[in-house]
Design a protein around this motif. Structure first.
Motif, PDB file in Angstrom:
ATOM      1  N   UNK A  40       9.609   7.608   0.510  1.00  0.00           N
ATOM      2  CA  UNK A  40      11.157   6.467  -0.776  1.00  0.00           C
ATOM      3  C   UNK A  40      11.104   5.565  -0.507  1.00  0.00           C
ATOM      4  N   UNK A  41      11.217   5.137   0.862  1.00  0.00           N
ATOM      5  CA  UNK A  41      11.785   3.562   0.936  1.00  0.00           C
ATOM      6  C   UNK A  41       9.980   2.608   1.023  1.00  0.00           C
ATOM      7  N   UNK A  42       8.729   3.273   1.072  1.00  0.00           N
ATOM      8  CA  UNK A  42       7.073   2.803   1.329  1.00  0.00           C
ATOM      9  C   UNK A  42       6.883   2.824  -0.919  1.00  0.00           C
ATOM     10  N   UNK A  43       7.633   4.121  -0.638  1.00  0.00           N
ATOM     11  CA  UNK A  43       6.983   3.622  -3.109  1.00  0.00           C
ATOM     12  C   UNK A  43       7.819   3.164  -3.465  1.00  0.00           C
ATOM     13  N   UNK A  44       9.365   2.593  -3.135  1.00  0.00           N
ATOM     14  CA  UNK A  44       9.969   2.196  -3.888  1.00  0.00           C
ATOM     15  C   UNK A  44       9.570   0.737  -3.517  1.00  0.00           C
ATOM     16  N   UNK A  45       8.946   0.197  -2.034  1.00  0.00           N
ATOM     17  CA  UNK A  45       8.643  -0.935  -2.151  1.00  0.00           C
ATOM     18  C   UNK A  45       7.199  -1.709  -2.720  1.00  0.00           C
ATOM     19  N   UNK A  49       5.800  -0.078  -4.936  1.00  0.00           N
ATOM     20  CA  UNK A  49       5.979   0.560  -6.685  1.00  0.00           C
ATOM     21  C   UNK A  49       5.273   1.625  -6.752  1.00  0.00           C
ATOM     22  N   UNK A  50       5.533   2.754  -5.738  1.00  0.00           N
ATOM     23  CA  UNK A  50       4.055   4.369  -6.283  1.00  0.00           C
ATOM     24  C   UNK A  50       5.047   5.504  -5.828  1.00  0.00           C
ATOM     25  N   UNK A  68      -6.748   2.119   0.256  1.00  0.00           N
ATOM     26  CA  UNK A  68      -6.094   1.035  -0.435  1.00  0.00           C
ATOM     27  C   UNK A  68      -4.277   1.502  -0.277  1.00  0.00           C
ATOM     28  N   UNK A  69      -3.683   2.475  -0.890  1.00  0.00           N
ATOM     29  CA  UNK A  69      -2.687   2.958  -0.960  1.00  0.00           C
ATOM     30  C   UNK A  69      -2.260   2.936   0.651  1.00  0.00           C
TER      31      UNK A  69
END
Length: 353
Positions: free
Chosen positions: A255-260, A262-263, A277-278
């Protein structure tokens, strides 16, 4: 098309107490012998040395391998003559179509500008080829080095392949380079030594986490779902297992990585195992922004002088540090020491935690 441009920079090494310059590939000419080869010196890919009347270029990392007797050295021709250097005021040759140029070679084009080969190539035209760095003007005589490129990554693709000779094809160098824009301070802060040390530290930890960039997902998958989080585990409780270069795990980290970044990583954690790349971006997110079980981010540990040992603490804390698992710590340290050698720098202090 965006290009990352990596230069073979002039390096300095100390031999018998004296500091000597070692020139990048392309700088030597038939007229000049570069610094004599020393058996105790460490040479990385692109560095040159003279031996038995010839200039030699190292293809990859080497030490105590005699030029002419080891495949690591490429013969650059005789040296020590009086022929003036080709190409004008700076000692780089004129570009010639059909001539092979190694990575790091510098040529003078017909327009008077100088170009640096990003990749080995059979004499491609520098003005239309994506295999060359942008031009720069060279004035004066001698061995004026090219300007440094502040946007370039300190690890070349050749060096990356040296570090990970058995890597999974998923973990591409291009994927790593594409991810760098998410955290531009990474391996680009401080002195050249600090930048190389940080890149080596990151890749050494990645090496340990993935078995040399072999594993994309963890072998023995656990269930990392913290149901106390308000957002829960929408991808399924069993689907937040470790993935990518630093084995991102737990729903709250996705959740935190996705929010940071934009994924949608909370709902689609599989992106980390299907998009190189992700995957690299999540590893850089953790490295640059998360303290984990440590007291600082791994990025800050390297740029502020805390040392490589503190990056281990930020990743695995007491599971390895303070005597938790010295064998695992040593594995990381050994890889780091190997990688800084490949990058032509030193390891610094505070290697252990």
């Amino acid at each position: 098309m965006s290009r990352v441009r990596v230069l073979a920079a002039t390096l300095m090494i100390t031999i018998a107490g004296a500091v000597v310059a070692v020139l990048p590939a392309g700088m030597a000419t038939a007229a000049d012998c570069v610094t004599p080869w020393q058996s105790s010196a460490v040479y990385t890919g692109g560095m040159t040395a003279s031996y038995n009347g010839h200039n030699w270029r190292a293809k990859w990392w080497t030490q105590n391998e005699t030029p002419g007797g080891a495949d690591v050295w490429a013969d650059q021709g005789t040296c020590g003559g009086s022929t003036p250097p080709p190409g004008g005021g700076c000692a780089y040759p004129n570009w010639t179509a059909g001539t092979w140029y190694d990575t790091g070679a510098i040529v003078r084009y017909t327009n008077g500008n100088y170009y640096i080969a990003e990749h080995g190539n059979p004499g491609y035209d520098p003005t239309i080829s994506t295999w060359y760095w942008d031009p720069y003007a060279c004035s004066g005589g001698g061995t004026t080095p090219p300007p440094t490129n502040p946007g370039g990554f300190v690890v070349s693709e050749i060096q990356f392949n040296q570090m990970f000779p058995s890597r999974n094809s998923f973990y591409t160098y291009q994927g790593l380079v594409a991810a760098l824009s998410s955290y531009p301070a990474f391996a680009a802060t401080g002195t050249d030594t600090v930048r190389r040390q940080e890149a080596a530290a990151f890749l050494a930890n990645v090496n340990h986490e993935t078995g040399g960039l072999v594993y994309i997902t963890e072998i023995n998958r656990g269930t990392y779902c913290d149901l106390s989080q308000s957002y829960g585990c929408p991808a399924g409780a069993a689907n937040y297992y470790g993935r990518g270069p630093i084995q991102l795990s737990w729903n709250f980290n996705y959740k935190a990585a996705g929010d940071a970044l934009g994924l949608p990583l909370l709902t689609n954690p599989w992106l980390v195992e299907t998009d190189a790349a992700v995957a690299w971006r999540t590893a850089l997110w953790y490295w640059n922004t998360q303290t984990g079980p440590g007291t600082m981010t791994a990025h800050n540990a390297m740029v502020n002088g805390a040392g490589f040992g503190e990056t281990i603490r930020s990743i695995n804390g007491s599971l390895e540090c303070n005597g938790g698992n010295p064998g695992q710590v040593q594995s990381r340290v050994t890889a780091y020491q190997q990688f800084v050698q490949i990058l032509g720098t030193t390891a610094g202090g505070n290697l252990y935690c």
